[in-house]
Scaffold this motif. Structure first.
Motif, PDB file in Angstrom:
ATOM      1  N   GLU A  35     -67.782 -12.760  -6.243  1.00  0.00           N
ATOM      2  CA  GLU A  35     -69.448 -13.116  -5.405  1.00  0.00           C
ATOM      3  C   GLU A  35     -69.268 -11.997  -4.380  1.00  0.00           C
ATOM      4  O   GLU A  35     -68.559 -11.359  -3.881  1.00  0.00           O
ATOM      5  CB  GLU A  35     -69.266 -14.277  -4.769  1.00  0.00           C
ATOM      6  N   TYR A  36     -70.650 -11.688  -4.068  1.00  0.00           N
ATOM      7  CA  TYR A  36     -70.893 -10.738  -3.170  1.00  0.00           C
ATOM      8  C   TYR A  36     -72.473 -10.912  -2.550  1.00  0.00           C
ATOM      9  O   TYR A  36     -73.151 -12.101  -2.987  1.00  0.00           O
ATOM     10  CB  TYR A  36     -71.098  -9.334  -3.903  1.00  0.00           C
ATOM     11  N   VAL A  37     -72.830 -10.290  -1.586  1.00  0.00           N
ATOM     12  CA  VAL A  37     -74.200 -10.558  -0.975  1.00  0.00           C
ATOM     13  C   VAL A  37     -75.106  -9.279  -1.082  1.00  0.00           C
ATOM     14  O   VAL A  37     -74.488  -8.066  -1.168  1.00  0.00           O
ATOM     15  CB  VAL A  37     -74.050 -10.817   0.862  1.00  0.00           C
ATOM     16  N   GLU A  38     -76.263  -9.608  -1.678  1.00  0.00           N
ATOM     17  CA  GLU A  38     -77.250  -8.456  -1.816  1.00  0.00           C
ATOM     18  C   GLU A  38     -78.405  -8.872  -1.052  1.00  0.00           C
ATOM     19  O   GLU A  38     -79.205  -9.856  -1.324  1.00  0.00           O
ATOM     20  CB  GLU A  38     -77.526  -8.417  -3.194  1.00  0.00           C
ATOM     21  N   GLY A  39     -78.577  -8.059  -0.033  1.00  0.00           N
ATOM     22  CA  GLY A  39     -79.928  -8.563   0.947  1.00  0.00           C
ATOM     23  C   GLY A  39     -79.686  -9.746   1.543  1.00  0.00           C
ATOM     24  O   GLY A  39     -78.351  -9.813   2.219  1.00  0.00           O
ATOM     25  N   LYS A  55     -79.339 -12.699  -0.208  1.00  0.00           N
ATOM     26  CA  LYS A  55     -79.043 -13.588  -1.382  1.00  0.00           C
ATOM     27  C   LYS A  55     -77.533 -13.435  -1.632  1.00  0.00           C
ATOM     28  O   LYS A  55     -76.806 -12.363  -1.911  1.00  0.00           O
ATOM     29  CB  LYS A  55     -79.670 -13.365  -2.559  1.00  0.00           C
ATOM     30  N   LYS A  56     -76.799 -14.648  -1.800  1.00  0.00           N
ATOM     31  CA  LYS A  56     -75.473 -14.705  -2.521  1.00  0.00           C
ATOM     32  C   LYS A  56     -75.513 -14.477  -3.842  1.00  0.00           C
ATOM     33  O   LYS A  56     -76.389 -15.162  -4.635  1.00  0.00           O
ATOM     34  CB  LYS A  56     -75.048 -16.023  -2.424  1.00  0.00           C
ATOM     35  N   MET A  57     -74.744 -13.502  -4.641  1.00  0.00           N
ATOM     36  CA  MET A  57     -74.785 -13.110  -5.666  1.00  0.00           C
ATOM     37  C   MET A  57     -73.316 -13.217  -6.532  1.00  0.00           C
ATOM     38  O   MET A  57     -72.344 -13.371  -5.726  1.00  0.00           O
ATOM     39  CB  MET A  57     -75.278 -11.641  -5.933  1.00  0.00           C
ATOM     40  N   VAL A  58     -73.445 -13.188  -7.742  1.00  0.00           N
ATOM     41  CA  VAL A  58     -72.283 -12.929  -8.465  1.00  0.00           C
ATOM     42  C   VAL A  58     -72.283 -12.018  -9.843  1.00  0.00           C
ATOM     43  O   VAL A  58     -73.352 -11.927 -10.528  1.00  0.00           O
ATOM     44  CB  VAL A  58     -71.887 -14.606  -9.157  1.00  0.00           C
ATOM     45  N   ARG A  59     -71.233 -11.271 -10.030  1.00  0.00           N
ATOM     46  CA  ARG A  59     -71.269 -10.428 -11.050  1.00  0.00           C
ATOM     47  C   ARG A  59     -69.864 -10.830 -11.867  1.00  0.00           C
ATOM     48  O   ARG A  59     -69.047 -11.396 -11.296  1.00  0.00           O
ATOM     49  CB  ARG A  59     -70.892  -9.141 -10.825  1.00  0.00           C
ATOM     50  N   PHE A  60     -70.215 -10.882 -13.369  1.00  0.00           N
ATOM     51  CA  PHE A  60     -68.917 -11.344 -14.146  1.00  0.00           C
ATOM     52  C   PHE A  60     -69.161 -10.584 -15.553  1.00  0.00           C
ATOM     53  O   PHE A  60     -70.136 -10.009 -15.753  1.00  0.00           O
ATOM     54  CB  PHE A  60     -69.171 -12.934 -14.085  1.00  0.00           C
ATOM     55  N   LYS A  61     -68.004 -11.110 -16.270  1.00  0.00           N
ATOM     56  CA  LYS A  61     -68.259 -10.369 -17.656  1.00  0.00           C
ATOM     57  C   LYS A  61     -68.221 -11.794 -18.507  1.00  0.00           C
ATOM     58  O   LYS A  61     -67.435 -12.994 -18.091  1.00  0.00           O
ATOM     59  CB  LYS A  61     -66.762  -9.807 -17.967  1.00  0.00           C
ATOM     60  N   ARG A  90     -70.085  -8.726 -22.285  1.00  0.00           N
ATOM     61  CA  ARG A  90     -71.484  -8.574 -21.666  1.00  0.00           C
ATOM     62  C   ARG A  90     -71.014  -8.582 -20.209  1.00  0.00           C
ATOM     63  O   ARG A  90     -70.352  -9.585 -19.581  1.00  0.00           O
ATOM     64  CB  ARG A  90     -72.273  -9.794 -21.987  1.00  0.00           C
ATOM     65  N   TYR A  91     -71.793  -7.682 -19.362  1.00  0.00           N
ATOM     66  CA  TYR A  91     -71.953  -7.636 -18.016  1.00  0.00           C
ATOM     67  C   TYR A  91     -73.159  -8.208 -17.410  1.00  0.00           C
ATOM     68  O   TYR A  91     -74.056  -7.987 -17.905  1.00  0.00           O
ATOM     69  CB  TYR A  91     -71.643  -6.264 -17.649  1.00  0.00           C
ATOM     70  N   ALA A  92     -72.813  -9.172 -16.627  1.00  0.00           N
ATOM     71  CA  ALA A  92     -74.003  -9.840 -15.995  1.00  0.00           C
ATOM     72  C   ALA A  92     -74.052 -10.229 -14.594  1.00  0.00           C
ATOM     73  O   ALA A  92     -72.868 -10.044 -14.004  1.00  0.00           O
ATOM     74  CB  ALA A  92     -74.058 -11.186 -16.777  1.00  0.00           C
ATOM     75  N   LYS A  93     -75.186 -10.486 -13.922  1.00  0.00           N
ATOM     76  CA  LYS A  93     -75.158 -10.623 -12.392  1.00  0.00           C
ATOM     77  C   LYS A  93     -76.120 -11.796 -12.346  1.00  0.00           C
ATOM     78  O   LYS A  93     -77.400 -11.620 -12.904  1.00  0.00           O
ATOM     79  CB  LYS A  93     -75.243  -9.471 -11.571  1.00  0.00           C
ATOM     80  N   ALA A  94     -75.992 -12.622 -11.433  1.00  0.00           N
ATOM     81  CA  ALA A  94     -76.951 -13.506 -11.059  1.00  0.00           C
ATOM     82  C   ALA A  94     -76.835 -14.184  -9.665  1.00  0.00           C
ATOM     83  O   ALA A  94     -75.814 -13.730  -9.091  1.00  0.00           O
ATOM     84  CB  ALA A  94     -76.977 -14.724 -12.037  1.00  0.00           C
ATOM     85  N   GLU A  95     -77.953 -14.712  -9.207  1.00  0.00           N
ATOM     86  CA  GLU A  95     -77.979 -15.556  -7.924  1.00  0.00           C
ATOM     87  C   GLU A  95     -77.167 -16.561  -7.754  1.00  0.00           C
ATOM     88  O   GLU A  95     -77.363 -17.325  -8.739  1.00  0.00           O
ATOM     89  CB  GLU A  95     -79.250 -15.486  -7.385  1.00  0.00           C
ATOM     90  N   VAL A  96     -76.232 -16.986  -6.908  1.00  0.00           N
ATOM     91  CA  VAL A  96     -75.520 -18.108  -6.667  1.00  0.00           C
ATOM     92  C   VAL A  96     -76.329 -19.202  -6.242  1.00  0.00           C
ATOM     93  O   VAL A  96     -76.696 -18.953  -4.784  1.00  0.00           O
ATOM     94  CB  VAL A  96     -74.268 -17.984  -5.847  1.00  0.00           C
ATOM     95  N   LEU A 131     -63.786 -25.578  -7.992  1.00  0.00           N
ATOM     96  CA  LEU A 131     -65.007 -24.865  -7.241  1.00  0.00           C
ATOM     97  C   LEU A 131     -65.705 -23.539  -8.062  1.00  0.00           C
ATOM     98  O   LEU A 131     -65.051 -22.855  -8.341  1.00  0.00           O
ATOM     99  CB  LEU A 131     -64.682 -24.572  -5.896  1.00  0.00           C
ATOM    100  N   ARG A 132     -66.883 -24.192  -8.563  1.00  0.00           N
ATOM    101  CA  ARG A 132     -67.534 -23.121  -9.309  1.00  0.00           C
ATOM    102  C   ARG A 132     -68.733 -22.849  -8.833  1.00  0.00           C
ATOM    103  O   ARG A 132     -69.561 -23.290  -8.443  1.00  0.00           O
ATOM    104  CB  ARG A 132     -67.805 -23.720 -10.763  1.00  0.00           C
ATOM    105  N   PRO A 133     -69.029 -21.136  -9.004  1.00  0.00           N
ATOM    106  CA  PRO A 133     -70.503 -20.859  -8.713  1.00  0.00           C
ATOM    107  C   PRO A 133     -71.617 -21.464  -9.860  1.00  0.00           C
ATOM    108  O   PRO A 133     -70.964 -21.646 -10.966  1.00  0.00           O
ATOM    109  CB  PRO A 133     -70.420 -19.482  -8.716  1.00  0.00           C
ATOM    110  N   VAL A 134     -72.658 -21.753  -9.155  1.00  0.00           N
ATOM    111  CA  VAL A 134     -73.788 -22.378  -9.851  1.00  0.00           C
ATOM    112  C   VAL A 134     -74.844 -21.169  -9.949  1.00  0.00           C
ATOM    113  O   VAL A 134     -75.252 -20.719  -9.040  1.00  0.00           O
ATOM    114  CB  VAL A 134     -74.173 -23.617  -9.449  1.00  0.00           C
ATOM    115  N   ILE A 135     -75.448 -20.938 -11.237  1.00  0.00           N
ATOM    116  CA  ILE A 135     -76.599 -20.041 -11.285  1.00  0.00           C
ATOM    117  C   ILE A 135     -77.612 -20.753 -12.192  1.00  0.00           C
ATOM    118  O   ILE A 135     -77.445 -21.715 -12.726  1.00  0.00           O
ATOM    119  CB  ILE A 135     -76.026 -18.725 -12.002  1.00  0.00           C
ATOM    120  N   ILE A 136     -78.867 -20.094 -11.993  1.00  0.00           N
ATOM    121  CA  ILE A 136     -79.897 -20.479 -12.796  1.00  0.00           C
ATOM    122  C   ILE A 136     -80.555 -19.499 -13.793  1.00  0.00           C
ATOM    123  O   ILE A 136     -80.541 -18.475 -13.269  1.00  0.00           O
ATOM    124  CB  ILE A 136     -80.977 -21.188 -12.232  1.00  0.00           C
TER     125      ILE A 136
END
Length: 165
Positions: A64-68, A70-76, A88-94, A109-114
């Motif tokens: 997890e990281y912050v971009e601007g 927004k809380k973001m997450v990058r993962f494989k 596959r490499y992906a990123k999304a907003e948490v 405790l899990r991050p949730v993305i849409i």
């Protein structure tokens, strides 16, 4: 609304049950190939699990990281079962973090993305939790929140939207 009258012989009374007629929804099997194009996943086999409230995607190296602002997450993701070479490499907003109880009773405790899911020609947005599912039979679970109002499940069928090549 349709009213159904049920005669209960043991109580000697009529019971009124309210039944909402459902709109004609497409039928999905207990497992299907789906696409998560926002995440760069052209095909992944999903187990349709009405016992799971939230959908889950196999993810590892989750950061997890912050971009601007927004809380973001990058993962494989290893999208194919029994294949740890295809990545596959992906990123999304948490959008949330939730405590989720797995089938073994363990709470994490899990991050949730849409993200957008495609099943056959049908597309809609779903919430996904990210969790390592390497030891599980399916890399993705499609839970009942994602199904509600979109699909009905026939547990006797598989791949009603086609098999992957």
């Amino acid at each position: 609304m349709i009213m159904i009258y049920k005669h209960d012989h043991s109580l000697k009374v009529n019971t009124r049950l309210k039944v909402e007629p459902h709109k004609a929804l497409p039928i999905i099997g207990w497992r299907e190939w789906v696409t998560l194009s926002d995440l760069g996943i052209s095909k992944i086999k999903a187990k349709v699990d009405t016992g799971a409230r939230t959908s889950a995607l196999h993810a590892y190296d989750v950061h997890e990281y912050v971009e601007g602002h927004k809380k973001m997450v990058r993962f494989k993701v290893h999208p194919m079962q029994k294949d740890t070479h295809s990545v596959r490499y992906a990123k999304a907003e948490v959008v949330d973090k939730r405590l989720i109880r797995d089938s073994g009773g363990k709470v994490t405790l899990r991050p949730v993305i849409i993200t957008t899911i495609r099943v056959g020609e049908l597309k809609w947005e779903i919430e996904l939790t990210l969790v390592n599912r390497d030891q599980m039979g399916f890399r993705m679970l499609l839970g009942r929140q994602a199904l509600r109002g979109n699909l009905l499940v026939n547990p006797q069928k598989s791949y009603l939207f086609g098999k992957s090549k």
